[in-house]
Design a protein around this motif. Structure first.
Motif, PDB file in Angstrom:
ATOM      1  N   LEU A 224       0.680  -1.428  -0.771  1.00 54.51           N
ATOM      2  CA  LEU A 224       0.034  -0.371  -0.099  1.00 54.51           C
ATOM      3  C   LEU A 224       0.578   1.362   0.286  1.00 54.51           C
ATOM      4  CD1 LEU A 224      -2.598  -1.031   2.437  1.00 54.51           C
ATOM      5  CD2 LEU A 224      -2.767  -1.415  -0.485  1.00 54.51           C
ATOM      6  N   GLU A 225       2.433   0.984   0.347  1.00 51.64           N
ATOM      7  CA  GLU A 225       3.107   2.383   0.235  1.00 51.64           C
ATOM      8  C   GLU A 225       3.671   2.804  -0.835  1.00 51.64           C
ATOM      9  OE1 GLU A 225       5.809   1.270   3.088  1.00 51.64           O
ATOM     10  OE2 GLU A 225       5.047   1.638   4.765  1.00 51.64           O
ATOM     11  N   ALA A 226       3.285   1.694  -2.151  1.00 52.06           N
ATOM     12  CA  ALA A 226       4.552   1.791  -3.231  1.00 52.06           C
ATOM     13  C   ALA A 226       2.633   1.813  -3.839  1.00 52.06           C
ATOM     14  CB  ALA A 226       4.907   0.392  -3.599  1.00 52.06           C
ATOM     15  N   VAL A 227       2.010   0.999  -4.084  1.00 54.52           N
ATOM     16  CA  VAL A 227       1.162   1.077  -5.073  1.00 54.52           C
ATOM     17  C   VAL A 227       0.646   2.768  -5.767  1.00 54.52           C
ATOM     18  CG1 VAL A 227      -0.512   0.594  -3.731  1.00 54.52           C
ATOM     19  CG2 VAL A 227      -0.602  -0.178  -6.110  1.00 54.52           C
ATOM     20  N   ARG A 228       0.567   2.221  -7.233  1.00 53.58           N
ATOM     21  CA  ARG A 228       0.221   3.599  -7.795  1.00 53.58           C
ATOM     22  C   ARG A 228      -1.224   3.428  -9.108  1.00 53.58           C
ATOM     23  NH1 ARG A 228       5.116   6.202 -10.366  1.00 53.58           N
ATOM     24  NH2 ARG A 228       3.530   7.805 -11.743  1.00 53.58           N
ATOM     25  N   PRO A 229      -1.431   3.751  -9.257  1.00 53.94           N
ATOM     26  CA  PRO A 229      -2.211   3.767 -10.541  1.00 53.94           C
ATOM     27  C   PRO A 229      -1.470   2.953 -11.072  1.00 53.94           C
ATOM     28  CG  PRO A 229      -3.702   5.271  -9.847  1.00 53.94           C
ATOM     29  CD  PRO A 229      -2.107   5.833  -8.990  1.00 53.94           C
ATOM     30  N   GLY A 230      -2.300   1.826 -12.557  1.00 56.66           N
ATOM     31  CA  GLY A 230      -1.591   0.811 -13.579  1.00 56.66           C
ATOM     32  C   GLY A 230      -0.589  -0.279 -12.723  1.00 56.66           C
ATOM     33  N   SER A 231      -0.044   0.516 -11.619  1.00 52.97           N
ATOM     34  CA  SER A 231       0.908  -0.899 -10.851  1.00 52.97           C
ATOM     35  C   SER A 231       0.166  -2.230 -10.594  1.00 52.97           C
ATOM     36  CB  SER A 231       0.927  -0.659  -9.035  1.00 52.97           C
ATOM     37  OG  SER A 231       1.274   0.510  -8.727  1.00 52.97           O
ATOM     38  N   VAL A 232       1.275  -3.758 -10.968  1.00 54.14           N
ATOM     39  CA  VAL A 232       1.299  -4.669 -11.456  1.00 54.14           C
ATOM     40  C   VAL A 232       2.047  -5.378 -10.001  1.00 54.14           C
ATOM     41  CG1 VAL A 232       1.934  -6.690 -11.977  1.00 54.14           C
ATOM     42  CG2 VAL A 232       1.327  -4.629 -13.850  1.00 54.14           C
ATOM     43  N   VAL A 233       1.679  -5.410  -9.526  1.00 57.38           N
ATOM     44  CA  VAL A 233       1.734  -6.122  -8.143  1.00 57.38           C
ATOM     45  C   VAL A 233       2.828  -7.778  -7.841  1.00 57.38           C
ATOM     46  CG1 VAL A 233       1.481  -6.231  -5.101  1.00 57.38           C
ATOM     47  CG2 VAL A 233       0.281  -4.025  -6.533  1.00 57.38           C
ATOM     48  N   LEU A 234       3.811  -7.694  -6.839  1.00 53.81           N
ATOM     49  CA  LEU A 234       3.991  -9.038  -7.212  1.00 53.81           C
ATOM     50  C   LEU A 234       3.732  -9.644  -5.809  1.00 53.81           C
ATOM     51  CD1 LEU A 234       6.105 -11.580  -8.217  1.00 53.81           C
ATOM     52  CD2 LEU A 234       7.880 -10.183  -7.609  1.00 53.81           C
ATOM     53  N   LEU A 235       3.300 -10.789  -5.943  1.00 53.62           N
ATOM     54  CA  LEU A 235       2.468 -11.887  -4.494  1.00 53.62           C
ATOM     55  C   LEU A 235       2.441 -12.912  -4.454  1.00 53.62           C
ATOM     56  CD1 LEU A 235      -0.589  -9.866  -3.858  1.00 53.62           C
ATOM     57  CD2 LEU A 235       0.706  -9.386  -2.436  1.00 53.62           C
ATOM     58  N   HIS A 236       2.463 -13.928  -3.870  1.00 55.55           N
ATOM     59  CA  HIS A 236       3.350 -15.375  -4.387  1.00 55.55           C
ATOM     60  C   HIS A 236       1.839 -16.209  -3.251  1.00 55.55           C
ATOM     61  CE1 HIS A 236       6.727 -13.626  -5.092  1.00 55.55           C
ATOM     62  NE2 HIS A 236       6.755 -14.570  -5.458  1.00 55.55           N
ATOM     63  N   GLU A 237       1.315 -17.311  -4.296  1.00 56.33           N
ATOM     64  CA  GLU A 237       0.491 -18.239  -3.513  1.00 56.33           C
ATOM     65  C   GLU A 237       1.219 -19.650  -3.085  1.00 56.33           C
ATOM     66  OE1 GLU A 237      -2.394 -19.908  -6.088  1.00 56.33           O
ATOM     67  OE2 GLU A 237      -1.387 -19.409  -8.025  1.00 56.33           O
ATOM     68  N   GLY A 238       2.171 -19.860  -3.988  1.00 57.56           N
ATOM     69  CA  GLY A 238       2.860 -21.359  -4.164  1.00 57.56           C
ATOM     70  C   GLY A 238       4.696 -21.003  -3.768  1.00 57.56           C
ATOM     71  N   GLY A 239       5.525 -21.736  -3.906  1.00 57.85           N
ATOM     72  CA  GLY A 239       6.448 -21.932  -3.916  1.00 57.85           C
ATOM     73  C   GLY A 239       6.894 -21.898  -2.238  1.00 57.85           C
ATOM     74  N   GLY A 240       6.655 -21.822  -1.923  1.00 57.53           N
ATOM     75  CA  GLY A 240       6.859 -21.596   0.312  1.00 57.53           C
ATOM     76  C   GLY A 240       5.557 -21.994   0.971  1.00 57.53           C
ATOM     77  N   ASP A 241       5.567 -21.394   2.159  1.00 57.94           N
ATOM     78  CA  ASP A 241       4.689 -21.073   3.380  1.00 57.94           C
ATOM     79  C   ASP A 241       4.538 -19.406   3.000  1.00 57.94           C
ATOM     80  OD1 ASP A 241       3.341 -20.419   5.424  1.00 57.94           O
ATOM     81  OD2 ASP A 241       5.081 -20.790   7.074  1.00 57.94           O
ATOM     82  N   ARG A 242       3.310 -19.321   2.185  1.00 61.56           N
ATOM     83  CA  ARG A 242       3.002 -18.417   1.885  1.00 61.56           C
ATOM     84  C   ARG A 242       1.655 -17.830   2.472  1.00 61.56           C
ATOM     85  NH1 ARG A 242       7.417 -17.267   0.249  1.00 61.56           N
ATOM     86  NH2 ARG A 242       7.032 -18.265  -2.171  1.00 61.56           N
TER      87      ARG A 242
END
Length: 366
Positions: A300-318
């Motif tokens: 929320l500190e970095a997001v702007r209109p048009g942003s693509v946000v990187l998150l993870h649902e797998g590959g570790g303890d998410r």
């Protein structure tokens, strides 16, 4: 951090990936078999971690650089995980890693040649400078792909939309949790799936598609792409696209390079593919497991209109990512930002592309 493993383990386990899962070989300090070689489906990583823990704290678990899916869950399980690099190993097959036996034997004979992987260091421990040099060397080709609309990082800044993207899934548990949170907020997202998980969990892929979300291609085994030949990279992309198409009826049109790798060779190979290279401009850093509150605040500190946000649902303890998602969604909606798929974000806006590489840690298990 580039820790080289200097302690000599009492047992070593080599974990190889194949088209349908993993093979494990465990040796004792003398090189004798400590267990019968076992095979594990890609949906059984938690069971694999529990089995490995049974060998005690003297066990070192070894993967190679073409396997970026196991170090996260195995380190989360408290295991000592190390990486063997290609110049220390025999040649790989066209598809798959070197054998589990070769990985275990390398660890037994030369433990100091292995890089120790931790949550803090990430999957590319010791190769951060190489990663950064590759991104810098790829700048000219990346700019050409950008100008052609073949490489994107964010959408238009004058439209109140953002794209949440989830990498490394699907996951046997958390995919449903994430889908439920998105549904409660009437939000749409994009899921960059890995082929091993798609093949193992087709029902979860189907749920993603049926809920109206977009699917992207994130390779088969989450390798460090510079360590692949062009044909091996194409095989990773093709097999993953075909696996998704078998479930949904259509291959993804977007590819996200694991770790955001952008060397000239990688980009030249991707330039010949019919997919759009899709990066990000907001890294949640959820891979470091800093806590749900910190993950939400970082987004929320970095997001702007048009942003693509990187998150993870797998590959570790998410679990922290899933716990942070409601706060992320509430914060976006309070700011008047609509979470949409990448297809919706870039509809008619492909002129708003990248000029720089993504500001993400190269060690992150992206």
């Amino acid at each position: 951090m580039s820790d080289r493993a200097t302690s000599e383990p009492t047992h070593v386990a080599g974990i190889a990936w194949t088209a349908d899962g993993y093979e494990a070989v465990v040796l004792d300090a003398a090189g004798g078999p400590a267990a019968v070689p076992t095979r594990w489906g890609a949906a059984r990583v938690a069971e694999l971690a529990g089995w490995l823990r049974g060998f005690g704290p003297g066990l070192a678990v070894v993967v190679d650089s073409t396997n970026g899916l196991l170090d996260g869950p195995l380190t989360a399980a408290g295991l000592d995980v190390r990486r063997a690099d290609p110049w220390t190993l025999p040649g790989r097959p066209a598809f798959g890693s070197v054998s589990a036996s070769a990985l275990a034997e390398r660890a037994r004979r030369a433990p100091a040649s292995l890089a120790r992987l931790t949550v803090a260091s990430g999957s590319l421990a010791g190769r951060e400078a190489e990663f950064e040099a590759g991104v810098a060397d790829g700048e000219e080709l990346r700019a050409r792909l950008t100008a052609a609309g073949r490489c994107v990082q964010h959408g238009r800044r004058d439209r109140p939309q953002v794209a949440l993207t989830f990498d490394d899934g699907p996951d046997p548990v958390l995919t449903r949790t994430i889908l439920a949170a998105l549904a409660r907020h009437r939000a749409r997202a994009t899921f960059f799936c890995v082929g091993l998980h798609v093949a193992a969990l087709p029902d979860e892929v189907r749920r993603i598609a049926e809920a109206g979300h977009e699917l992207g291609n994130h390779s088969w085994s989450h390798p460090f792409l510079p360590d692949l030949t062009p044909s091996q990279l194409c095989e990773q992309i093709d097999r993953t696209g075909e696996a998704i198409a078998r479930v949904t009826g259509a291959e993804p049109t977007r590819f996200r390079p694991p770790y955001g790798s952008q060397t000239p060779q990688v980009l030249a190979t991707l330039a010949g593919r019919p997919t759009t290279v899709t990066l990000w401009d907001v890294d949640s850093r959820d891979w470091a497991r800093p806590g749900p509150e910190r993950i939400a605040a970082t987004v929320l500190e970095a997001v702007r209109p048009g942003s693509v946000v990187l998150l993870h649902e797998g590959g570790g303890d998410r679990r922290q990512t899933a716990a942070a998602l409601p706060a992320v969604l509430d914060g976006l909606l309070e700011r008047g930002l609509e979470p949409v798929t990448l297809g919706e974000l870039f509809d008619g806006s492909l002129g708003a592309l990248i000029s720089r590489p993504p500001a993400a840690s190269p060690a992150a298990p992206l």
